[in-house]
Design an enzyme around this catalytic site. Sequence first.
Site, PDB file in Angstrom:
ATOM      1  N   ASP A  78       0.865  -1.177   0.000  1.00 17.46           N
ATOM      2  CA  ASP A  78       0.000   0.000   0.000  1.00 17.46           C
ATOM      3  C   ASP A  78       0.907   1.233   0.000  1.00 17.46           C
ATOM      4  O   ASP A  78       1.279   1.753   1.049  1.00 17.46           O
ATOM      5  CB  ASP A  78      -0.877  -0.035   1.255  1.00 17.46           C
ATOM      6  CG  ASP A  78      -2.107   0.848   1.141  1.00 17.46           C
ATOM      7  OD1 ASP A  78      -2.463   1.233   0.017  1.00 17.46           O
ATOM      8  OD2 ASP A  78      -2.717   1.148   2.188  1.00 17.46           O
ATOM      9  N   GLU A 164      -7.759   4.733  -7.807  1.00 13.43           N
ATOM     10  CA  GLU A 164      -9.035   5.169  -7.238  1.00 13.43           C
ATOM     11  C   GLU A 164      -9.692   6.272  -8.049  1.00 13.43           C
ATOM     12  O   GLU A 164      -9.053   7.238  -8.482  1.00 13.43           O
ATOM     13  CB  GLU A 164      -8.819   5.651  -5.802  1.00 13.43           C
ATOM     14  CG  GLU A 164     -10.109   5.899  -5.041  1.00 13.43           C
ATOM     15  CD  GLU A 164      -9.891   5.925  -3.535  1.00 13.43           C
ATOM     16  OE1 GLU A 164     -10.841   6.273  -2.813  1.00 13.43           O
ATOM     17  OE2 GLU A 164      -8.783   5.597  -3.078  1.00 13.43           O
ATOM     18  N   LYS A 200     -10.713   1.491  -8.095  1.00 18.98           N
ATOM     19  CA  LYS A 200     -11.148   1.612  -6.704  1.00 18.98           C
ATOM     20  C   LYS A 200     -12.333   2.569  -6.602  1.00 18.98           C
ATOM     21  O   LYS A 200     -12.291   3.689  -7.102  1.00 18.98           O
ATOM     22  CB  LYS A 200     -10.011   2.126  -5.822  1.00 18.98           C
ATOM     23  CG  LYS A 200      -8.989   1.080  -5.447  1.00 18.98           C
ATOM     24  CD  LYS A 200      -7.890   1.652  -4.578  1.00 18.98           C
ATOM     25  CE  LYS A 200      -8.351   1.935  -3.178  1.00 18.98           C
ATOM     26  NZ  LYS A 200      -7.240   2.405  -2.314  1.00 18.98           N
ATOM     27  N   THR A 224     -13.690  -0.174  -1.878  1.00 20.33           N
ATOM     28  CA  THR A 224     -12.938   0.178  -0.681  1.00 20.33           C
ATOM     29  C   THR A 224     -13.843   0.861   0.343  1.00 20.33           C
ATOM     30  O   THR A 224     -15.024   1.080   0.099  1.00 20.33           O
ATOM     31  CB  THR A 224     -11.739   1.066  -1.058  1.00 20.33           C
ATOM     32  OG1 THR A 224     -10.899   1.242   0.087  1.00 20.33           O
ATOM     33  CG2 THR A 224     -12.189   2.429  -1.578  1.00 20.33           C
ATOM     34  N   PHE A 246     -11.718  -2.537   6.141  1.00 18.37           N
ATOM     35  CA  PHE A 246     -10.750  -1.827   6.972  1.00 18.37           C
ATOM     36  C   PHE A 246     -10.887  -2.256   8.431  1.00 18.37           C
ATOM     37  O   PHE A 246     -11.602  -1.613   9.207  1.00 18.37           O
ATOM     38  CB  PHE A 246     -10.985  -0.317   6.876  1.00 18.37           C
ATOM     39  CG  PHE A 246     -10.542   0.325   5.594  1.00 18.37           C
ATOM     40  CD1 PHE A 246     -10.188  -0.419   4.485  1.00 18.37           C
ATOM     41  CD2 PHE A 246     -10.478   1.709   5.498  1.00 18.37           C
ATOM     42  CE1 PHE A 246      -9.779   0.187   3.302  1.00 18.37           C
ATOM     43  CE2 PHE A 246     -10.062   2.325   4.331  1.00 18.37           C
ATOM     44  CZ  PHE A 246      -9.716   1.577   3.233  1.00 18.37           C
TER      45      PHE A 246
END
Length: 334
Positions: A78, A164, A200, A224, A246
């Site tokens: 990441d 994204e 994303k 996400t 998450f």
Amino acid sequence: DNLWNKKNCNDYTFLIATMMFISNSLSLLLVISSSRSFMMNPSTTTGSRYATTKPLFIAVSEQSQLAQLAEMTTLSIDSGDLKVIEEYAATGKITDATTNPLFVSKAGLSGDPLYSAMVDDAVSYAISSKEKDEKATIDLAIDRLAVNLGSAISKIVKGYISTEVDPRLSFDTDASVARGRRIIQMYADAGVPKERVLIKLAATWEGILAAEQLEREGIQCNLTLIFSFVQAVACAQRGAHLISPFPGRVLDWHKRDQGRTADVEPEDDEGVIAVKKMYNYYKVHGHSTICMPASWRPSRGAGYELDEILALAGTDRMTIPAPLLEKLATSEEP
């Protein structure tokens, strides 16, 4: 559709707050790009290939936690730092990379000539495209910069690159679809096949519907900002290729909601419990949607930063920032 109810999704307000934070990062890049456009000559467009510095090889023993984890879970880094990505890709344990608007903005602001070239190319590209107004020009530059960074990453890792869509479009299905298509076309123009790219999208209801449409067109999506089981189920039902729950943010929410200051064992961490429930649901019900947790917290507090990662070892995929990869690489505990 009945599973998705904003009033009953107790993580919904936290999702909005998180997206606002990411949007603020993006807004900073918009200002930088806008200001640069007044100083640039649109005719000075750079090429699409970017040289990278030869990385320092990170030695990883086969007994390390990183090597152990890579045997059971596909690992993604990441990060938007090309040098760092190269270092970990060279270990053979990292195959994919994820980026977000914050990483892209950091790259644009770094002052490194490598990233400055990407920014210059993005702004020149957008200006030369003669969009209808300044906002459209800036939006195009943002997408181009994200693709420039992703294209460079694609030359380093052999797997997926996640890019994204502008988070401010998270409640606009049509606009998200349009931007997703544009990003994929930009990658194609740069020689990166769509099979290598994950678009994303925030897992709002509108984002999930956008993913459904893009998936029908053969564009794979990474949903996400997953904080709840209902989001995970809705993503799978609508055919999302991959989700990024998450666990750390889930733990944060529960601690704040309960006013809790005490730490917990990893098996009692609400984020770990939530991700396990999502993963098990997919396997029991035969969904092909990939579960790739991200955003980590130490269940037991400082000094136990790997708690959630180790507790979720064996899930389909994980995306992990470099500081935690380093901890995994330097530990040989089981």
